[in-house]
Design a protein around this motif. Structure first.
Motif, PDB file in Angstrom:
ATOM      1  N   GLY A  29      -5.130 -34.672  25.508  1.00  0.00           N
ATOM      2  CA  GLY A  29      -4.665 -35.423  26.666  1.00  0.00           C
ATOM      3  C   GLY A  29      -5.061 -34.691  27.927  1.00  0.00           C
ATOM      4  O   GLY A  29      -5.249 -33.472  27.925  1.00  0.00           O
ATOM      5  N   CYS A  30      -5.194 -35.432  29.002  1.00  0.00           N
ATOM      6  CA  CYS A  30      -5.592 -34.839  30.274  1.00  0.00           C
ATOM      7  C   CYS A  30      -4.483 -33.915  30.774  1.00  0.00           C
ATOM      8  O   CYS A  30      -3.343 -34.347  30.962  1.00  0.00           O
ATOM      9  CB  CYS A  30      -5.898 -35.928  31.295  1.00  0.00           C
ATOM     10  N   HIS A  31      -4.824 -32.683  31.004  1.00  0.00           N
ATOM     11  CA  HIS A  31      -3.867 -31.695  31.499  1.00  0.00           C
ATOM     12  C   HIS A  31      -3.411 -32.024  32.925  1.00  0.00           C
ATOM     13  O   HIS A  31      -2.282 -31.734  33.301  1.00  0.00           O
ATOM     14  CB  HIS A  31      -4.501 -30.304  31.434  1.00  0.00           C
ATOM     15  N   ALA A  32      -4.291 -32.685  33.685  1.00  0.00           N
ATOM     16  CA  ALA A  32      -3.980 -32.978  35.090  1.00  0.00           C
ATOM     17  C   ALA A  32      -3.029 -34.163  35.251  1.00  0.00           C
ATOM     18  O   ALA A  32      -2.100 -34.099  36.056  1.00  0.00           O
ATOM     19  CB  ALA A  32      -5.271 -33.235  35.860  1.00  0.00           C
ATOM     20  N   CYS A  33      -3.247 -35.264  34.489  1.00  0.00           N
ATOM     21  CA  CYS A  33      -2.438 -36.468  34.704  1.00  0.00           C
ATOM     22  C   CYS A  33      -1.701 -36.951  33.458  1.00  0.00           C
ATOM     23  O   CYS A  33      -1.017 -37.965  33.502  1.00  0.00           O
ATOM     24  CB  CYS A  33      -3.297 -37.604  35.259  1.00  0.00           C
ATOM     25  N   LYS A  34      -1.886 -36.254  32.335  1.00  0.00           N
ATOM     26  CA  LYS A  34      -1.214 -36.573  31.061  1.00  0.00           C
ATOM     27  C   LYS A  34      -1.751 -37.829  30.380  1.00  0.00           C
ATOM     28  O   LYS A  34      -1.165 -38.312  29.427  1.00  0.00           O
ATOM     29  CB  LYS A  34       0.312 -36.680  31.220  1.00  0.00           C
ATOM     30  N   ASN A  35      -2.877 -38.394  30.849  1.00  0.00           N
ATOM     31  CA  ASN A  35      -3.502 -39.548  30.212  1.00  0.00           C
ATOM     32  C   ASN A  35      -3.992 -39.155  28.818  1.00  0.00           C
ATOM     33  O   ASN A  35      -4.595 -38.097  28.644  1.00  0.00           O
ATOM     34  CB  ASN A  35      -4.688 -40.038  31.057  1.00  0.00           C
ATOM     35  N   VAL A  36      -3.723 -39.995  27.817  1.00  0.00           N
ATOM     36  CA  VAL A  36      -4.207 -39.728  26.456  1.00  0.00           C
ATOM     37  C   VAL A  36      -5.184 -40.817  26.005  1.00  0.00           C
ATOM     38  O   VAL A  36      -5.480 -40.936  24.826  1.00  0.00           O
ATOM     39  CB  VAL A  36      -3.046 -39.598  25.441  1.00  0.00           C
ATOM     40  N   GLY A  37      -5.695 -41.578  26.955  1.00  0.00           N
ATOM     41  CA  GLY A  37      -6.620 -42.668  26.653  1.00  0.00           C
ATOM     42  C   GLY A  37      -8.052 -42.178  26.509  1.00  0.00           C
ATOM     43  O   GLY A  37      -8.320 -40.998  26.266  1.00  0.00           O
ATOM     44  N   PHE A  38      -8.966 -43.100  26.708  1.00  0.00           N
ATOM     45  CA  PHE A  38     -10.377 -42.799  26.560  1.00  0.00           C
ATOM     46  C   PHE A  38     -10.918 -41.980  27.726  1.00  0.00           C
ATOM     47  O   PHE A  38     -10.324 -41.929  28.791  1.00  0.00           O
ATOM     48  CB  PHE A  38     -11.177 -44.097  26.436  1.00  0.00           C
ATOM     49  N   LEU A  39     -12.068 -41.372  27.491  1.00  0.00           N
ATOM     50  CA  LEU A  39     -12.770 -40.607  28.518  1.00  0.00           C
ATOM     51  C   LEU A  39     -14.035 -41.359  28.907  1.00  0.00           C
ATOM     52  O   LEU A  39     -14.524 -42.187  28.149  1.00  0.00           O
ATOM     53  CB  LEU A  39     -13.143 -39.224  27.972  1.00  0.00           C
ATOM     54  N   LYS A  40     -14.553 -41.043  30.075  1.00  0.00           N
ATOM     55  CA  LYS A  40     -15.831 -41.627  30.484  1.00  0.00           C
ATOM     56  C   LYS A  40     -16.874 -40.522  30.579  1.00  0.00           C
ATOM     57  O   LYS A  40     -16.541 -39.341  30.640  1.00  0.00           O
ATOM     58  CB  LYS A  40     -15.688 -42.371  31.809  1.00  0.00           C
ATOM     59  N   GLU A  41     -18.145 -40.942  30.553  1.00  0.00           N
ATOM     60  CA  GLU A  41     -19.259 -40.006  30.690  1.00  0.00           C
ATOM     61  C   GLU A  41     -19.766 -40.078  32.121  1.00  0.00           C
ATOM     62  O   GLU A  41     -20.003 -41.167  32.640  1.00  0.00           O
ATOM     63  CB  GLU A  41     -20.392 -40.384  29.739  1.00  0.00           C
ATOM     64  N   GLU A  42     -19.909 -38.922  32.750  1.00  0.00           N
ATOM     65  CA  GLU A  42     -20.426 -38.874  34.120  1.00  0.00           C
ATOM     66  C   GLU A  42     -21.502 -37.814  34.239  1.00  0.00           C
ATOM     67  O   GLU A  42     -21.558 -36.887  33.432  1.00  0.00           O
ATOM     68  CB  GLU A  42     -19.304 -38.562  35.117  1.00  0.00           C
ATOM     69  N   SER A  43     -22.318 -37.952  35.248  1.00  0.00           N
ATOM     70  CA  SER A  43     -23.388 -37.006  35.570  1.00  0.00           C
ATOM     71  C   SER A  43     -24.355 -36.846  34.405  1.00  0.00           C
ATOM     72  O   SER A  43     -24.829 -35.740  34.118  1.00  0.00           O
ATOM     73  CB  SER A  43     -22.819 -35.643  35.973  1.00  0.00           C
ATOM     74  N   LYS A  44     -24.675 -37.948  33.733  1.00  0.00           N
ATOM     75  CA  LYS A  44     -25.566 -37.902  32.576  1.00  0.00           C
ATOM     76  C   LYS A  44     -27.002 -37.685  33.032  1.00  0.00           C
ATOM     77  O   LYS A  44     -27.502 -38.383  33.903  1.00  0.00           O
ATOM     78  CB  LYS A  44     -25.455 -39.183  31.760  1.00  0.00           C
ATOM     79  N   VAL A  45     -27.651 -36.674  32.417  1.00  0.00           N
ATOM     80  CA  VAL A  45     -29.035 -36.335  32.732  1.00  0.00           C
ATOM     81  C   VAL A  45     -29.785 -36.170  31.416  1.00  0.00           C
ATOM     82  O   VAL A  45     -29.313 -35.491  30.502  1.00  0.00           O
ATOM     83  CB  VAL A  45     -29.118 -35.007  33.538  1.00  0.00           C
ATOM     84  N   SER A  46     -30.943 -36.802  31.333  1.00  0.00           N
ATOM     85  CA  SER A  46     -31.808 -36.671  30.161  1.00  0.00           C
ATOM     86  C   SER A  46     -33.130 -36.083  30.635  1.00  0.00           C
ATOM     87  O   SER A  46     -33.765 -36.625  31.538  1.00  0.00           O
ATOM     88  CB  SER A  46     -32.024 -38.035  29.507  1.00  0.00           C
ATOM     89  N   GLU A  47     -33.519 -34.956  30.032  1.00  0.00           N
ATOM     90  CA  GLU A  47     -34.751 -34.269  30.424  1.00  0.00           C
ATOM     91  C   GLU A  47     -35.601 -34.009  29.199  1.00  0.00           C
ATOM     92  O   GLU A  47     -35.072 -33.789  28.106  1.00  0.00           O
ATOM     93  CB  GLU A  47     -34.438 -32.936  31.098  1.00  0.00           C
ATOM     94  N   GLU A  48     -36.914 -34.023  29.383  1.00  0.00           N
ATOM     95  CA  GLU A  48     -37.833 -33.673  28.300  1.00  0.00           C
ATOM     96  C   GLU A  48     -38.783 -32.611  28.828  1.00  0.00           C
ATOM     97  O   GLU A  48     -39.388 -32.784  29.887  1.00  0.00           O
ATOM     98  CB  GLU A  48     -38.605 -34.905  27.834  1.00  0.00           C
ATOM     99  N   ASP A  49     -38.937 -31.510  28.070  1.00  0.00           N
ATOM    100  CA  ASP A  49     -39.824 -30.445  28.515  1.00  0.00           C
ATOM    101  C   ASP A  49     -41.237 -30.675  27.984  1.00  0.00           C
ATOM    102  O   ASP A  49     -41.521 -31.664  27.304  1.00  0.00           O
ATOM    103  CB  ASP A  49     -39.278 -29.063  28.137  1.00  0.00           C
ATOM    104  N   ASP A  50     -42.147 -29.765  28.286  1.00  0.00           N
ATOM    105  CA  ASP A  50     -43.554 -29.903  27.905  1.00  0.00           C
ATOM    106  C   ASP A  50     -43.758 -29.898  26.392  1.00  0.00           C
ATOM    107  O   ASP A  50     -44.743 -30.430  25.893  1.00  0.00           O
ATOM    108  CB  ASP A  50     -44.380 -28.782  28.541  1.00  0.00           C
TER     109      ASP A  50
END
Length: 112
Positions: A29-50
């Protein structure tokens, strides 16, 4: 990252490697607000190297208060006929897998 939101810090997940999603069984559960629901994905980055290695990173974030619960990293590469997967995340855990792309896996012993 917030270990107070987790039941276990970076559990061993064996060969499980998640490119997206979250291991909610480990979310206390979220320590900050006590929410025990789902989470979201943020700041998603996909990189491919050489070398063709793909790395996907994102944050698991509370949907209610935007508290960052964990940072997730997933890697994928192909090397000498094998697909290599790995995951490292305090919420989802650590996992790695190697899968042959050949019709017959050379690591398997053939019995005759």
């Amino acid at each position: 990252m917030c270990i107070n939101c987790l039941k276990t810090n970076t559990p061993d997940r064996g060969s499980t490697c998640l490119e997206k999603g979250a291991y909610l069984m480990n979310f206390a559960g979220c320590h900050a607000c006590k929410n025990v629901g789902f989470l979201k994905e943020e700041s998603k980055v996909s990189e491919e190297d050489d070398d063709g290695e793909e790395t996907v990173t994102y944050n698991h974030v509370c949907k209610e208060c935007d508290h960052i619960v964990a940072s997730h990293e997933y890697t994928f590469s192909v090397d000498d006929g094998f697909q290599e997967y790995s995951m490292n995340c305090t919420l989802c855990g650590y996992g790695s897998a190697t899968v042959s792309i050949l019709p017959d896996d050379p690591r398997e012993k053939q019995l005759f």
